[in-house]
Enzyme design. Sequence first.
Site, PDB file in Angstrom:
ATOM      1  CE  LYS A  97      -4.163  -1.753   0.057  1.00 45.10           C
ATOM      2  NZ  LYS A  97      -5.179  -1.452  -0.968  1.00 45.10           N
ATOM      3  CE  LYS A 154     -10.312  -5.616  -4.389  1.00 39.04           C
ATOM      4  NZ  LYS A 154     -10.122  -4.444  -3.515  1.00 39.04           N
TER       5      LYS A 154
END
Length: 328
Positions: free
Chosen positions: A108, A215
């Site tokens: 991240k 997803k």
Amino acid sequence: MHLPSLTDLRASARVVSLPLHTRFRGILVREAMLLEGPEGWAEFSPFTEYADAEAAAWLAAAIEYGWEGTPAPAREAIPVNATVPAVAAASVPDVLARFDGCRTAKVKVAEPGQTLADDVARVRAVRAAMGPQGRIRVDANGAWNVDEAEHAVHALAEFDLEYVEQPCATVPELAELRTRIRYMDIPIAADESVRKAEDPVAVARAGAADLLVVKVQPLGGVRRALAVVAEAGLPAVVSSALDTSVGLAMGTALAAALPDLAFDCGLGTASLLAADVTAESLRPRSGELPVGRIAPDTALLETHAAAPERRDWWLARLERCHALLSAS
């Protein structure tokens, strides 16, 4: 899609509140609702800030998985990546140690309140821990503008990036950045531009990405996600939304059904949870996850049950999302 009655959904609904090891996406606790259908347990867990219109797709995914089953798998195990939150560089080895055998790490970056120097230090620490053979991808969650993204990619390029995920928020920005950095041979992956878009294939039509991150829950189920990938005609990485092990099993069903799976998937995120709904948490072993359904442990559902007011909040959300699906 056959839509079960609200009464049927409420009958098995269990709401849990699970602590995380490290702050991720700005939260330290992950809430989720689990539902049991005739095919097994499924998860409904849109993040709390999502509006009902977006959350309804997540309910559709849970209903498909719990009430309709999944396509036949093409593989029995899914290679997965480690996920490194926006931690200090010194904490990177401890994070990676939770992801047994993973050869890829997603890092991240662009965390609010942090700087590019923090990102560079974190990615450098990941490269040092994984060695030259490890693969590193970074995820900015759309936080940079085009100039910032170009500058960041240059700063991080020395660490041999596999790809950069959602560096900018909009499809036109992604397209411009892709043109600017084409000579660097660093692919761009689209995540939010797929799962939060009215037209999830628009990013592919615009030539704005080299691969898609898909997803199950945000796209409305395994079959819908497979259709998006097929229409886009781009390689796909299956990722999670910080799910419980039940939700991660939904992700493995999608990854198992893809005709081609060229990249390690972002489904190892149970390692970010400090607790789960099953004693045998779906965590990476030798860098892989098995394909198959997960049933929660009754005792853990009780231990991690959300507070009554939070359960009521989720039940009200379930009712609203069910109404939207009924009207569609």
